[in-house]
Write an enzyme that holds these catalytic residues in place. Structure first.
Site, PDB file in Angstrom:
ATOM      1  N   GLY A   1      24.575  12.474  20.072  1.00 28.45           N
ATOM      2  CA  GLY A   1      23.976  11.217  19.494  1.00 28.45           C
ATOM      3  C   GLY A   1      23.371  10.359  20.084  1.00 28.45           C
TER       4      GLY A   1
ATOM      5  N   ASP B   1      28.609  19.422  14.211  1.00 27.66           N
ATOM      6  CA  ASP B   1      28.893  17.808  14.292  1.00 27.66           C
ATOM      7  C   ASP B   1      27.294  17.378  13.231  1.00 27.66           C
ATOM      8  OD1 ASP B   1      27.052  18.295  16.168  1.00 27.66           O
ATOM      9  OD2 ASP B   1      27.236  16.387  16.928  1.00 27.66           O
TER      10      ASP B   1
ATOM     11  N   GLN C   1      31.176  11.116  18.457  1.00 23.55           N
ATOM     12  CA  GLN C   1      30.025  10.730  17.793  1.00 23.55           C
ATOM     13  C   GLN C   1      30.520   9.123  17.590  1.00 23.55           C
ATOM     14  OE1 GLN C   1      27.034  11.630  17.286  1.00 23.55           O
ATOM     15  NE2 GLN C   1      26.919  13.836  17.413  1.00 23.55           N
TER      16      GLN C   1
ATOM     17  N   ASP D   1      24.857  25.537  21.685  1.00 27.57           N
ATOM     18  CA  ASP D   1      25.054  24.407  20.864  1.00 27.57           C
ATOM     19  C   ASP D   1      25.412  24.789  19.572  1.00 27.57           C
ATOM     20  OD1 ASP D   1      22.780  25.032  19.769  1.00 27.57           O
ATOM     21  OD2 ASP D   1      21.594  23.480  20.594  1.00 27.57           O
ATOM     22  N   SER D   2      25.867  23.983  18.588  1.00 26.18           N
ATOM     23  CA  SER D   2      26.238  24.602  17.345  1.00 26.18           C
ATOM     24  C   SER D   2      25.334  24.777  16.233  1.00 26.18           C
ATOM     25  CB  SER D   2      27.189  23.294  16.971  1.00 26.18           C
ATOM     26  OG  SER D   2      26.387  22.438  16.402  1.00 26.18           O
ATOM     27  N   GLY D   3      23.926  24.152  16.635  1.00 28.48           N
ATOM     28  CA  GLY D   3      22.966  24.275  15.531  1.00 28.48           C
ATOM     29  C   GLY D   3      22.929  23.202  14.721  1.00 28.48           C
ATOM     30  N   GLY D   4      23.751  22.114  14.731  1.00 29.15           N
ATOM     31  CA  GLY D   4      23.927  21.032  13.850  1.00 29.15           C
ATOM     32  C   GLY D   4      22.761  20.070  14.062  1.00 29.15           C
ATOM     33  N   PHE D   5      22.234  19.682  15.228  1.00 28.40           N
ATOM     34  CA  PHE D   5      21.104  18.899  15.439  1.00 28.40           C
ATOM     35  C   PHE D   5      19.935  19.578  14.953  1.00 28.40           C
ATOM     36  CE2 PHE D   5      17.568  17.377  18.087  1.00 28.40           C
ATOM     37  CZ  PHE D   5      17.782  15.972  17.912  1.00 28.40           C
TER      38      PHE D   5
ATOM     39  N   ASP E   1      22.061  18.752  29.700  1.00 26.80           N
ATOM     40  CA  ASP E   1      20.728  19.699  29.338  1.00 26.80           C
ATOM     41  C   ASP E   1      19.835  18.756  28.870  1.00 26.80           C
ATOM     42  OD1 ASP E   1      20.356  20.236  26.118  1.00 26.80           O
ATOM     43  OD2 ASP E   1      22.489  19.409  26.310  1.00 26.80           O
TER      44      ASP E   1
END
Length: 401
Positions: free
Chosen positions: A241, A171, A214, A117-121, A291
């Site tokens: 989201g 995101d 999103q 994942d991007s790490g954003g969450f 996931d």
């Protein structure tokens, strides 16, 4: 948050090293649908490191490990792909260090595909004193308080240093419920970041970058996001989201809203979902990949997922129950240990209890996905799901006496 010449030189050297590594095969990223049943579909993603059978559940290996499991066990249960977390791995052991050590696959001894994942969450949910702007997000580590900056470009760079096969765009994820203004602002920022991530990713044969739809619980924003991402012609598309506080009905409605606007020739990934019932209902609506930390987290807290429903091993009624969790399961943890023993391990806070229940839970999730793949091929997914839910209901009635 600028970098000094030493850090930039080191990163440049690492990039050259990674670029010099020969491709494992000539196989590019490809997705094929093999059968459909209503909106549900089964197929496969083909990549140099292997094939991902869909619909697929990806065990979460947050920090380079699926908690309480050996990588070989995860593979033996039928998992074709695991998920790694950019935020946690960039903090420990660090992306540049990971690259020097040969990448995440070698580090955790997993030879199949890895999605990061991007790490954003995690930046939004875990880090302290974060500041978001057009360029990215500046934040302090929840581990040691050190300052970091995550831009779309840096997120893609980190995922490249980790060596992941499927990389996610950066995101902004808004927890629901939220005001429309905040949802719309985050959606539009995420679209602009998707374009920057696509540019940063470039062309990487055999690998893929996915965009993330999103728009919260606002249908017209979800549709706008899906259409704009589809125009970027990415290798795959995620729905983000969701599973962030909204009822299941809202989540399913958003899947139904988005699905017609995503390319049917690309895989669809529902992020962070979910319960076995969530998986079945989402597969029926055309989702290919999932996931969730639920099966591993539940296992560490004494909860087992089985074809008999959920079983709370902390409950005293299991203290003298000699039955296994599931005598018909191929998983040793499910069929070879009594509920009484598992209850004892859980109540005694023994590590083995966490290991066995995690093993059981991941086995059940993989068996559920395999069962749905077969049912879709045979054109009987609805019947399969009804039978599965009926089994849970019978077990609950029997337990109630």
């Amino acid at each position: 948050m600028t970098e000094g010449p030493v850090e930039e030189k080191e990163r440049g050297a690492i990039r050259k090293h990674l670029e010099a590594v020969p491709a494992m095969s000539d196989t590019d990223f490809a997705f094929a649908v093999h059968a459909t049943d209503g909106q549900a579909r089964t197929g496969a993603i083909t990549m140099p490191r292997g094939k991902i059978r869909t619909p697929a559940f990806m065990p979460v290996g947050t920090a380079g490990t699926v908690k309480a499991m050996y990588a070989s066990q995860v593979r033996d249960l039928g998992a074709d792909v695991v998920l790694g977390n950019t935020y946690h791995l960039m903090l420990r052991p660090g992306a540049e260090r990971m690259a020097r050590l040969g990448g995440l696959h070698r580090f955790m001894r997993w030879d199949g595909p890895i999605l990061t994942d991007s790490g954003g969450f995690q930046v939004m949910s875990l880090s302290a004193l974060r500041k978001l702007d057009e360029q990215g997000v500046t934040f302090r580590s929840h581990v040691d308080g050190t300052a970091h900056h995550m831009s779309p470009e840096r997120s893609i760079e980190i995922q490249g240093l980790l060596g992941s096969d499927i990389q996610m765009q950066l995101d902004e994820c808004v927890r629901l419920p939220a005001e429309r203004e905040a949802i719309e602002k985050a959606m539009r920022l995420s679209l602009r970041w998707a374009e920057r991530c696509r540019t940063a990713f470039g062309e990487q044969p055999g690998k893929a970058m996915f965009g993330i739809v999103q728009g919260g619980d606002v249908p017209e924003l979800r549709i706008e996001s899906a259409r704009a991402l589809a125009d970027l012609d990415l290798k795959g598309y995620a729905i983000g989201g969701l599973a962030v506080g909204e009822p299941q009905a809202v989540m399913l409605a958003m899947i139904e809203t988005v699905e017609p606007h995503l390319p049917s020739t690309k895989p669809r990934y529902l992020m962070g979902v979910g319960t076995p019932d969530d998986l079945m209902r989402s597969v029926a609506r055309g989702i290919d990949m999932f996931d969730c930390v639920m099966p591993t987290r539940a296992g560490r807290h004494g909860l087992a997922y089985t074809r008999h429903g959920r079983i709370n091993l902390r409950n005293a009624r299991h203290a003298e129950d000699t039955r296994p969790l599931d005598e018909a399961s191929a998983c040793e943890a499910s069929r070879a240990y009594s509920r009484a023993y598992l209850h004892h391990l859980v109540r005694s806070d023994e590590i083995l209890g966490m290991m066995l229940l995690t093993w059981n839970n991941l086995a059940y999730y993989q068996d559920l996905m395999a069962g749905m793949r077969v049912a879709i091929t045979e054109g009987r997914l609805d019947a399969f799901c009804e039978e599965t839910r009926a089994g849970w209901a019978r077990a609950e009635r029997d337990a109630a006496g």
